[in-house]
Design a protein around this motif. Structure first.
Motif, PDB file in Angstrom:
ATOM      1  N   LEU A  15      17.850   1.518 -31.807  1.00  0.00           N
ATOM      2  CA  LEU A  15      18.624   0.326 -31.454  1.00  0.00           C
ATOM      3  C   LEU A  15      20.032   0.435 -32.022  1.00  0.00           C
ATOM      4  N   SER A  16      20.980  -0.196 -31.329  1.00  0.00           N
ATOM      5  CA  SER A  16      22.336  -0.287 -31.873  1.00  0.00           C
ATOM      6  C   SER A  16      22.392  -1.463 -32.845  1.00  0.00           C
TER       7      SER A  16
ATOM      8  N   TRP B 212       6.530  -0.361 -39.637  1.00  0.00           N
ATOM      9  CA  TRP B 212       6.983  -1.711 -39.275  1.00  0.00           C
ATOM     10  C   TRP B 212       6.020  -2.409 -38.338  1.00  0.00           C
ATOM     11  N   ARG B 213       5.291  -1.645 -37.519  1.00  0.00           N
ATOM     12  CA  ARG B 213       4.332  -2.286 -36.600  1.00  0.00           C
ATOM     13  C   ARG B 213       3.235  -3.001 -37.381  1.00  0.00           C
TER      14      ARG B 213
ATOM     15  N   PRO C  72      13.932   0.474 -40.416  1.00  0.00           N
ATOM     16  CA  PRO C  72      12.973   1.357 -39.719  1.00  0.00           C
ATOM     17  C   PRO C  72      12.873   1.043 -38.217  1.00  0.00           C
ATOM     18  N   LEU C  73      12.992  -0.236 -37.887  1.00  0.00           N
ATOM     19  CA  LEU C  73      12.929  -0.645 -36.485  1.00  0.00           C
ATOM     20  C   LEU C  73      14.080  -0.020 -35.695  1.00  0.00           C
ATOM     21  N   LYS C  74      15.245  -0.088 -36.279  1.00  0.00           N
ATOM     22  CA  LYS C  74      16.462   0.440 -35.654  1.00  0.00           C
ATOM     23  C   LYS C  74      16.337   1.944 -35.414  1.00  0.00           C
TER      24      LYS C  74
ATOM     25  N   ILE D 136      11.967  -9.723 -39.355  1.00  0.00           N
ATOM     26  CA  ILE D 136      12.706  -8.781 -38.533  1.00  0.00           C
ATOM     27  C   ILE D 136      13.907  -8.203 -39.289  1.00  0.00           C
ATOM     28  N   ALA D 137      14.504  -9.016 -40.173  1.00  0.00           N
ATOM     29  CA  ALA D 137      15.623  -8.499 -40.967  1.00  0.00           C
ATOM     30  C   ALA D 137      15.118  -7.510 -42.022  1.00  0.00           C
TER      31      ALA D 137
END
Lengths: 219, 259
Positions: free
Chosen positions: B63-64, B185-186, B56-58, B50-51
């Motif tokens: 996301l903040s 990322w998925r 890309p996730l953010k 996740i890190a």
């Protein structure tokens, strides 16, 4: 560490990821296995080696880490970080071995869970917060020291960077302050390795007796 | 649950009623250590992924930084802290191979499912589930390995197993970021999560529970469980040698997280 590389050396994130993963990961893995093996080998003669091997590893790792973060050359930093990681992680296997050897069969999983929960809450939760806090304090201190008068680091450089509209001098000031403060915050945190080594030395006293006591109660 | 069960277990040891795999020399137990190391590799890879895919996730899910921080650290750590000890207590009583199989399936499956998440709340719940599963791995694995390896080889066995930490980090940093860069990322979630289900089956098939039937810890009331936990804490944290060792380990981990 990745943040450190990008702040001080201006490397891009992909390169940093690779450098950090390879040096950090590989050296740590080798150090882990070497630590367990060496401690079992020496510990067969005297159980206190299970604490003294980690103590020696951490005592060596501390100056190597400090040297790594004082380097100007990123490749040299990566090499020294790998070396330091190797020495630091000599401590891991022996510690786990001792924990398992001082409890009886029906308490092994519980013992590991207890130590890992403590580690996760204290170390993983607190470590990054502590260093981040330290870096922020150093940033304000450095800013005041550089003769700058006015807003704090957080206001002048939100998120570590000056506003796009800011003057070139301000942007440079933000950059250099952040780089310097990151170094200082990390250096202070590194002293924890030396502190840890002291506790391993203290722990070696009486370790043989505690381990023998458990072995007797088990057989 | 004070000393009585230990005494009866010890006497059965003297009678030679050890499990057939207990301390058995040879290569099989190193195979077990390596396979559990592989399990721990995926544990570490799933934890750190996740890190790696954070950026890309953010951007994708808007996301903040705080939300991202919760996903990377807090959600995971909270469940890890809550579930670690209860799952360990189960591991003292029940088949540890089955426990390992279950927790591996949970954390791997949920990591793969992260790839289908559409928002912060879903990801948060999935990450909590990953933390819950992952907390069960090391206690059961350490306990199992110590039945295969006699006291003077345990540091070696546990360090082989723990090597999974760094291998998993390398795996997620290289494979995870490669897949994320080329397929998103998925796909990275699925690529790192899904193989864990296969490894879980491999563990179930290959590893034999070395504890002889009937020698597991007996069931106990909640009060007894807590008393047992307190007793373990006293042995490890309040005795001078091991207390100092755990403090040393905590301080050095504290520093490495900060750096």
């Amino acid at each position: 560490v990745p943040a450190f590389f990008s702040r001080v050396f201006d490397l891009n994130y992909a390169a940093i990821g690779l450098v950090a993963a390879l040096t950090g990961g590989a050296a740590v893995g080798v150090g882990l296995v070497a630590g367990g093996f060496i401690a079992d080998f020496l510990g067969a003669r005297r159980a206190s080696w299970y604490a003294l091997v980690p103590a020696a590893g951490l005592a060596i790792a501390t100056p190597v880490y400090i040297a790594a973060f004082l380097q100007g050359d990123w490749l040299m930093t990566a090499v020294l970080l790998g070396l330091a990681g190797f020495f630091q992680y000599l401590s891991f296997g022996p510690t786990l071995g001792v924990i398992q050897n001082v409890v009886t069969d029906h308490r092994r999983a519980t013992a590991t869970a207890l130590v890992y929960v403590a580690l996760n809450v204290v170390a993983l939760g607190g470590g990054a917060l502590f260093t981040g806090w330290l870096i922020d304090r150093f940033a304000d201190l450095n800013l005041a020291h550089s003769g700058h008068e006015g807003p704090s680091f957080r206001l002048l450089c939100p998120g570590g960077q000056a506003l796009a509209s800011a003057a070139e001098a301000t942007r440079a000031l933000c950059r250099s302050t952040l780089a310097q403060s990151s170094r200082q915050g990390i250096l202070v945190t590194l002293l924890f390795y030396a502190w840890a080594a002291v506790h391993y030395v203290l722990g070696s006293m009486g370790l043989e007796r505690q381990m023998r006591g458990t072995a007797r109660s088990e057989v | 649950m004070t000393s009585a069960p230990e005494v009866s277990r010890a006497s059965s040891d003297i009678d030679g009623q050890r499990g057939p795999y207990r301390y058995a020399p040879g290569s099989y137990r190193y195979g077990v250590a390596l396979l559990l190391m592989l399990a721990y590799t995926l544990n570490s890879a799933d934890r750190t992924l996740i890190a790696i895919i954070g950026q890309p996730l953010k951007m994708d899910l808007e996301l903040s930084d705080t939300q991202l921080g919760a996903l990377v650290g807090a959600a995971f750590a909270a469940l890890y802290a809550i579930s670690g000890i209860p799952i360990a207590r189960l591991a003292e009583r029940f088949n540890r191979v089955n426990i390992l199989f279950s927790v591996m399936t949970v954390w791997s499956g949920l990591t793969a499912l992260c790839g289908a998440a559409t928002g912060f709340t879903q990801l948060l719940l999935l990450r909590m589930g990953v933390g819950l599963g992952e907390a069960g791995c090391s206690p059961a694995a350490h306990s199992l390995l110590c039945d295969y390896f006699e006291p003077r080889r345990r540091a070696t066995a546990l360090s082989i197993y723990s090597c999974g930490i760094s291998l998993g980090y390398i795996l997620s940093a290289i494979a995870g970021s490669y897949v994320a860069m080329h397929f998103g990322w998925r796909a990275a979630c699925v690529a790192i999560g899904a193989p864990g289900v296969g490894i879980a089956l491999l563990v179930k098939w290959f590893v034999k529970e070395p504890r002889p039937a009937g020698s597991a810890a007996p069931g106990a009331s909640l009060a007894q469980e807590l008393a047992e936990l307190a007793s373990v804490a006293r042995t490890i944290l309040l005795r001078w040698p091991t207390g100092n060792l755990v403090l040393g380990l905590t301080l050095s981990s504290f520093a490495s997280q900060g750096v």
